[in-house]
Scaffold this motif. Sequence first.
Motif, PDB file in Angstrom:
ATOM      1  N   ALA A 199       0.835  -1.207   0.000  1.00  0.00           N
ATOM      2  CA  ALA A 199       0.000   0.000   0.000  1.00  0.00           C
ATOM      3  C   ALA A 199       0.869   1.255   0.000  1.00  0.00           C
ATOM      4  N   TRP A 200       1.894   1.270   0.839  1.00  0.00           N
ATOM      5  CA  TRP A 200       2.767   2.442   0.883  1.00  0.00           C
ATOM      6  C   TRP A 200       3.441   2.646  -0.474  1.00  0.00           C
ATOM      7  N   ALA A 201       3.964   1.561  -1.065  1.00  0.00           N
ATOM      8  CA  ALA A 201       4.664   1.677  -2.340  1.00  0.00           C
ATOM      9  C   ALA A 201       3.727   2.184  -3.435  1.00  0.00           C
ATOM     10  N   LEU A 202       2.492   1.680  -3.456  1.00  0.00           N
ATOM     11  CA  LEU A 202       1.536   2.136  -4.470  1.00  0.00           C
ATOM     12  C   LEU A 202       1.216   3.614  -4.293  1.00  0.00           C
ATOM     13  N   LEU A 203       0.950   4.014  -3.058  1.00  0.00           N
ATOM     14  CA  LEU A 203       0.655   5.426  -2.817  1.00  0.00           C
ATOM     15  C   LEU A 203       1.851   6.311  -3.168  1.00  0.00           C
ATOM     16  N   HIS A 204       3.017   5.887  -2.771  1.00  0.00           N
ATOM     17  CA  HIS A 204       4.209   6.693  -3.053  1.00  0.00           C
ATOM     18  C   HIS A 204       4.421   6.857  -4.561  1.00  0.00           C
ATOM     19  N   ASN A 205       4.203   5.801  -5.308  1.00  0.00           N
ATOM     20  CA  ASN A 205       4.500   5.827  -6.736  1.00  0.00           C
ATOM     21  C   ASN A 205       3.404   6.426  -7.606  1.00  0.00           C
ATOM     22  N   PHE A 206       2.157   6.475  -7.104  1.00  0.00           N
ATOM     23  CA  PHE A 206       1.053   6.925  -7.956  1.00  0.00           C
ATOM     24  C   PHE A 206       0.382   8.221  -7.512  1.00  0.00           C
TER      25      PHE A 206
ATOM     26  N   ARG B 218       5.903  20.010 -13.493  1.00  0.00           N
ATOM     27  CA  ARG B 218       6.549  20.794 -14.549  1.00  0.00           C
ATOM     28  C   ARG B 218       8.035  20.446 -14.671  1.00  0.00           C
ATOM     29  N   ALA B 219       8.676  20.214 -13.536  1.00  0.00           N
ATOM     30  CA  ALA B 219      10.110  19.880 -13.545  1.00  0.00           C
ATOM     31  C   ALA B 219      10.370  18.479 -14.085  1.00  0.00           C
ATOM     32  N   ASN B 220       9.333  17.660 -14.193  1.00  0.00           N
ATOM     33  CA  ASN B 220       9.476  16.283 -14.674  1.00  0.00           C
ATOM     34  C   ASN B 220       8.765  16.080 -16.011  1.00  0.00           C
ATOM     35  N   GLU B 221       8.850  17.076 -16.876  1.00  0.00           N
ATOM     36  CA  GLU B 221       8.337  17.016 -18.247  1.00  0.00           C
ATOM     37  C   GLU B 221       6.856  16.646 -18.324  1.00  0.00           C
ATOM     38  N   GLY B 222       6.078  17.056 -17.326  1.00  0.00           N
ATOM     39  CA  GLY B 222       4.640  16.819 -17.352  1.00  0.00           C
ATOM     40  C   GLY B 222       4.196  15.510 -16.737  1.00  0.00           C
ATOM     41  N   TRP B 223       5.134  14.631 -16.409  1.00  0.00           N
ATOM     42  CA  TRP B 223       4.760  13.389 -15.722  1.00  0.00           C
ATOM     43  C   TRP B 223       4.330  13.748 -14.310  1.00  0.00           C
ATOM     44  N   ARG B 224       3.199  13.177 -13.870  1.00  0.00           N
ATOM     45  CA  ARG B 224       2.577  13.628 -12.621  1.00  0.00           C
ATOM     46  C   ARG B 224       2.900  12.794 -11.393  1.00  0.00           C
ATOM     47  N   CYS B 225       3.629  11.701 -11.549  1.00  0.00           N
ATOM     48  CA  CYS B 225       3.999  10.875 -10.397  1.00  0.00           C
ATOM     49  C   CYS B 225       5.193  10.013 -10.798  1.00  0.00           C
TER      50      CYS B 225
ATOM     51  N   ALA C  32       5.559   6.789 -11.010  1.00  0.00           N
ATOM     52  CA  ALA C  32       5.232   5.667 -11.899  1.00  0.00           C
ATOM     53  C   ALA C  32       5.092   6.129 -13.350  1.00  0.00           C
ATOM     54  N   GLU C  33       4.442   7.254 -13.562  1.00  0.00           N
ATOM     55  CA  GLU C  33       4.302   7.776 -14.927  1.00  0.00           C
ATOM     56  C   GLU C  33       5.664   8.111 -15.523  1.00  0.00           C
ATOM     57  N   ARG C  34       6.506   8.743 -14.741  1.00  0.00           N
ATOM     58  CA  ARG C  34       7.832   9.128 -15.245  1.00  0.00           C
ATOM     59  C   ARG C  34       8.646   7.886 -15.606  1.00  0.00           C
ATOM     60  N   LEU C  35       8.594   6.866 -14.754  1.00  0.00           N
ATOM     61  CA  LEU C  35       9.340   5.641 -15.012  1.00  0.00           C
ATOM     62  C   LEU C  35       8.825   4.908 -16.246  1.00  0.00           C
ATOM     63  N   ASN C  36       7.503   4.757 -16.344  1.00  0.00           N
ATOM     64  CA  ASN C  36       6.902   4.008 -17.450  1.00  0.00           C
ATOM     65  C   ASN C  36       6.763   4.833 -18.733  1.00  0.00           C
ATOM     66  N   GLN C  37       6.898   6.172 -18.599  1.00  0.00           N
ATOM     67  CA  GLN C  37       6.686   7.071 -19.736  1.00  0.00           C
ATOM     68  C   GLN C  37       5.311   6.833 -20.361  1.00  0.00           C
ATOM     69  N   HIS C  38       4.323   6.573 -19.484  1.00  0.00           N
ATOM     70  CA  HIS C  38       2.972   6.281 -19.962  1.00  0.00           C
ATOM     71  C   HIS C  38       1.963   6.613 -18.866  1.00  0.00           C
TER      72      HIS C  38
ATOM     73  N   LEU D 246      -3.593   4.254 -11.024  1.00  0.00           N
ATOM     74  CA  LEU D 246      -3.075   3.282 -10.067  1.00  0.00           C
ATOM     75  C   LEU D 246      -3.776   1.937 -10.233  1.00  0.00           C
ATOM     76  N   LEU D 247      -5.115   1.950 -10.304  1.00  0.00           N
ATOM     77  CA  LEU D 247      -5.870   0.700 -10.394  1.00  0.00           C
ATOM     78  C   LEU D 247      -5.522  -0.074 -11.659  1.00  0.00           C
ATOM     79  N   VAL D 248      -5.422   0.610 -12.783  1.00  0.00           N
ATOM     80  CA  VAL D 248      -5.076  -0.066 -14.041  1.00  0.00           C
ATOM     81  C   VAL D 248      -3.650  -0.604 -13.976  1.00  0.00           C
ATOM     82  N   SER D 249      -2.725   0.210 -13.500  1.00  0.00           N
ATOM     83  CA  SER D 249      -1.320  -0.191 -13.461  1.00  0.00           C
ATOM     84  C   SER D 249      -1.075  -1.343 -12.490  1.00  0.00           C
ATOM     85  N   ALA D 250      -1.768  -1.331 -11.354  1.00  0.00           N
ATOM     86  CA  ALA D 250      -1.522  -2.330 -10.316  1.00  0.00           C
ATOM     87  C   ALA D 250      -2.331  -3.607 -10.509  1.00  0.00           C
ATOM     88  N   SER D 251      -3.229  -3.625 -11.466  1.00  0.00           N
ATOM     89  CA  SER D 251      -4.122  -4.775 -11.605  1.00  0.00           C
ATOM     90  C   SER D 251      -3.459  -5.981 -12.251  1.00  0.00           C
ATOM     91  N   LEU D 252      -2.352  -5.789 -12.923  1.00  0.00           N
ATOM     92  CA  LEU D 252      -1.653  -6.818 -13.696  1.00  0.00           C
ATOM     93  C   LEU D 252      -2.464  -7.261 -14.908  1.00  0.00           C
TER      94      LEU D 252
END
Length: 194
Positions: A142-149, A158-165, A167-173, A183-189
């Motif tokens: 739970a902590w990891a999901l909240l931290h990443n999403f 703005r400093a991260n090219e528009g990526w908002r969290c 997980a988005e910055r890492l996945n570029q999606h 979060l729900l879509v990404s964590a659902s597998l």
Amino acid sequence: MSVDGWAATRQAWLGLFPLAVLLRCFLHGWLNIRSRGKLHAAFAALSEKVWHAYQAAGRRPFSQRLRRLREWARGQGLTAWLLERVEKLCGRSREYALAYGHPGGHRTSNMLDRLMRSMSRYFEGCQHLHGSPEAGALHCRAWALLHNFRPWHPATTRANEGWRCPAERLNQHRYHDGWLQNLLVSASLGGYRH
């Protein structure tokens, strides 16, 4: 940081990742000096010399600057405690200089410290990991999901090219504009294990 803590941490990491190179955090050596040394008259000069050593471009200049720092400190009339801490910092020259052989390695752990501070506050609020091992594992997830999403501050976005969290910055999606939906879509597998 106590030496015992570093030794135990080092053994644990090397047990898990025997090929890893572990770099000692220079910042923690400095924070140890600063904790009680900031009231000393020579503190400003000491501070400048410590960070001058840290900013050395290579291993040899770094070691040389720490030797000069040690010589300077011995002639300054520092308190016994403060001189001991400076000697300890300078005595770890080889450990700190190891980072010069690994240019991509971080010489301070402040990024990790910020992350751990957030995690520590979360677990403190959740009564640490009381309960079953399964409940503890769910708390960690739970902590990891909240931290990443959860969304960043707009300035950080703005400093991260528009990526908002993270997980988005890492996945570029971004799957969805709503962070919770993302979060729900990404964590659902997506049925991966079925």
